[in-house]
Design an enzyme around this catalytic site. Sequence first.
Site, PDB file in Angstrom:
ATOM      1  N   GLY A 140      -3.304   3.482 -13.633  1.00  0.00           N
ATOM      2  CA  GLY A 140      -2.299   2.436 -13.700  1.00  0.00           C
ATOM      3  C   GLY A 140      -1.749   2.415 -15.106  1.00  0.00           C
ATOM      4  O   GLY A 140      -2.200   3.152 -15.990  1.00  0.00           O
ATOM      5  N   ARG A 183      -1.393   1.238 -21.092  1.00  0.00           N
ATOM      6  CA  ARG A 183      -0.911   0.853 -22.420  1.00  0.00           C
ATOM      7  C   ARG A 183       0.607   0.695 -22.434  1.00  0.00           C
ATOM      8  O   ARG A 183       1.267   0.961 -23.421  1.00  0.00           O
ATOM      9  CB  ARG A 183      -1.342   1.876 -23.466  1.00  0.00           C
ATOM     10  CG  ARG A 183      -0.951   3.316 -23.172  1.00  0.00           C
ATOM     11  CD  ARG A 183      -1.321   4.207 -24.339  1.00  0.00           C
ATOM     12  NE  ARG A 183      -1.091   5.613 -24.045  1.00  0.00           N
ATOM     13  CZ  ARG A 183      -1.123   6.573 -24.968  1.00  0.00           C
ATOM     14  NH1 ARG A 183      -1.355   6.256 -26.227  1.00  0.00           N
ATOM     15  NH2 ARG A 183      -0.928   7.825 -24.627  1.00  0.00           N
ATOM     16  N   LYS A 197       5.282   2.071 -24.217  1.00  0.00           N
ATOM     17  CA  LYS A 197       4.074   2.857 -24.462  1.00  0.00           C
ATOM     18  C   LYS A 197       3.467   2.357 -25.767  1.00  0.00           C
ATOM     19  O   LYS A 197       4.131   2.362 -26.807  1.00  0.00           O
ATOM     20  CB  LYS A 197       4.413   4.354 -24.557  1.00  0.00           C
ATOM     21  CG  LYS A 197       3.211   5.288 -24.565  1.00  0.00           C
ATOM     22  CD  LYS A 197       3.687   6.740 -24.508  1.00  0.00           C
ATOM     23  CE  LYS A 197       2.521   7.709 -24.419  1.00  0.00           C
ATOM     24  NZ  LYS A 197       2.999   9.130 -24.327  1.00  0.00           N
ATOM     25  N   ASP A 208      -7.586   0.570 -26.016  1.00  0.00           N
ATOM     26  CA  ASP A 208      -6.969  -0.519 -26.784  1.00  0.00           C
ATOM     27  C   ASP A 208      -5.505  -0.743 -26.439  1.00  0.00           C
ATOM     28  O   ASP A 208      -4.858  -1.640 -26.975  1.00  0.00           O
ATOM     29  CB  ASP A 208      -7.127  -0.270 -28.287  1.00  0.00           C
ATOM     30  CG  ASP A 208      -6.497   1.050 -28.752  1.00  0.00           C
ATOM     31  OD1 ASP A 208      -5.679   1.610 -27.997  1.00  0.00           O
ATOM     32  OD2 ASP A 208      -6.831   1.509 -29.861  1.00  0.00           O
ATOM     33  N   ARG A 231      10.636   3.765 -23.650  1.00  0.00           N
ATOM     34  CA  ARG A 231      11.164   4.967 -22.999  1.00  0.00           C
ATOM     35  C   ARG A 231      12.291   4.572 -22.045  1.00  0.00           C
ATOM     36  O   ARG A 231      12.170   3.603 -21.292  1.00  0.00           O
ATOM     37  CB  ARG A 231      10.033   5.660 -22.244  1.00  0.00           C
ATOM     38  CG  ARG A 231      10.403   6.958 -21.577  1.00  0.00           C
ATOM     39  CD  ARG A 231       9.250   7.478 -20.741  1.00  0.00           C
ATOM     40  NE  ARG A 231       8.125   7.917 -21.551  1.00  0.00           N
ATOM     41  CZ  ARG A 231       6.857   7.649 -21.279  1.00  0.00           C
ATOM     42  NH1 ARG A 231       6.547   6.921 -20.219  1.00  0.00           N
ATOM     43  NH2 ARG A 231       5.902   8.102 -22.047  1.00  0.00           N
ATOM     44  N   ASP A 236       0.140  11.639 -11.722  1.00  0.00           N
ATOM     45  CA  ASP A 236       0.615  10.384 -12.299  1.00  0.00           C
ATOM     46  C   ASP A 236       1.631  10.640 -13.410  1.00  0.00           C
ATOM     47  O   ASP A 236       2.214   9.680 -13.935  1.00  0.00           O
ATOM     48  CB  ASP A 236      -0.546   9.540 -12.830  1.00  0.00           C
ATOM     49  CG  ASP A 236      -1.395  10.285 -13.835  1.00  0.00           C
ATOM     50  OD1 ASP A 236      -1.961  11.320 -13.464  1.00  0.00           O
ATOM     51  OD2 ASP A 236      -1.516   9.828 -14.993  1.00  0.00           O
ATOM     52  N   ASP A 253       6.704  11.559 -20.314  1.00  0.00           N
ATOM     53  CA  ASP A 253       5.334  11.397 -20.820  1.00  0.00           C
ATOM     54  C   ASP A 253       4.860  12.644 -21.567  1.00  0.00           C
ATOM     55  O   ASP A 253       4.145  13.479 -21.022  1.00  0.00           O
ATOM     56  CB  ASP A 253       4.365  11.049 -19.693  1.00  0.00           C
ATOM     57  CG  ASP A 253       3.107  10.369 -20.249  1.00  0.00           C
ATOM     58  OD1 ASP A 253       3.075  10.067 -21.460  1.00  0.00           O
ATOM     59  OD2 ASP A 253       2.165  10.141 -19.478  1.00  0.00           O
TER      60      ASP A 253
END
Length: 481
Positions: free
Chosen positions: A90, A93, A113, A125, A179, A255, A265
């Site tokens: 999922g 971040r 992101k 984190d 993005r 993904d 990505d």
Amino acid sequence: MNPNPFLSLPYEPAFESLGDDYYDVVAAAEFPQHLLRFRNDDLLPQLGLDRAQVTDDHFIEAFGQFQGRYPLIALRYHGYQFGEYNPHLGDGRGFLQGQVRGQDGELYDFGTKGSGMTPWSRGGDGRLTLKGGVREVLASEALHALGVRTSRCLSLVETGEQLWRGDEPSPTRSAVMVRFSRSHIRFGTFERYHYLGRKDLIERLLNHVIAIYYPHLKGEADAPLRFYGELVQRVATLAAQWMSVGFCHAVLNTDNMSITGESFDYGPYGFIPTYNPRFTAAYFDHYGRYAYGNQAPICKLNLEWLQRPLALALPDLDWDGQLQAFDETFRRAYVQRMLNRLGFETVDDSLGLELVRSTLELLQMTQVGYGDFFSRLRHQFQPRWRDNIDLIPLDLFSSADPDTDSQAPSAEVWQTWRGCYHLLLQACDAAALKGVQNCLDRHNGHTYLTRPHIEAVWEAIDQANDWDPFAALVHKLQTRN
């Protein structure tokens, strides 16, 4: 102060309207600092915005502090990662900040992101390293300039936090990126609902994808099958684009594959220094699963896996029949892209294929720089080559770097390549011959984004906080200088 133009854009709650089975509402992290390091003014006209009216503070408010937008939603999805199914994925971040209609009529996403933890952070984190953000800006701008269908970075904000990462020197600086992409929906979004056995949610998502991203199919009786067929062609074409420009994505998990057939990505990517199908960009890809030369078959496999959720919703359709077009679509797109890079728009199929084959053979044999070859061809081409084959220089396939392990080509392969190139030039009339140079200019940039380029830019930022080399490189990529 002028109102923030980003906040007055006509946002559409397209994905939000699907319902909360598909996402979680999340909050953005609060950062101690906001330093705008990159703003992509090239994208503002697409949003109907005048760059002169958009300030750096507007970027920071909208894409560093995330003011004025609600809800912020983290999408749920699964994915095959290095061949193993992972049901714990999922947006870990990032989140979907909003969706807006571009001047071209298409719907675009603002996806973040490094914007903080979500229910899918899996102990992480939720942050992004500044170097990771810099690398993604460079990758997306380089690919866009080379004609690859790609997402782009709208902004990069340094956030003042220190991050610890096991795979790089720590602590390191942090950032948040936004993005600009055609969709936040991945193959893995469908795969999640197959895993959960939710035929109803697959059907709803499929109808949404067709209505929003394939609207010309809406209402057609065979729309689902035709959607999949078009996706197959888009992904095959995308793989051909990557291969022609020498790009290795490095992490082609499901993904990381968009339902619109768009590249996005960019983590441990790399542009091949020399032609090598076994080149891998990710240090953790120990067996070369996502090597440069494996990208097309991996994309085809990911499309095959996507059939599983689609078949759960619509079991009686010939999904595999649509996939059979992948290989030929890829082959044609790749050959055409390579011919474009060699200076030709349309040529005889057999001769063009032979030119591409011999080009690859020479590139692999000589190990001349992949980007260097196309740049040298662009700069050295002369119309006189059509009249005198001996003017076509052998040094097209020689290395400009004396420290490389480049080899001299065999006489046989060189003569084959030069003969093919000469025959194609002889088939050109005066207008077409002039078009060769235009084609070379259009399909080959001056700057080829190698690892030394990226590391030099990062060293200046890391050691001296000098952003001038980064800005200069982005300018070169965007202007194709």
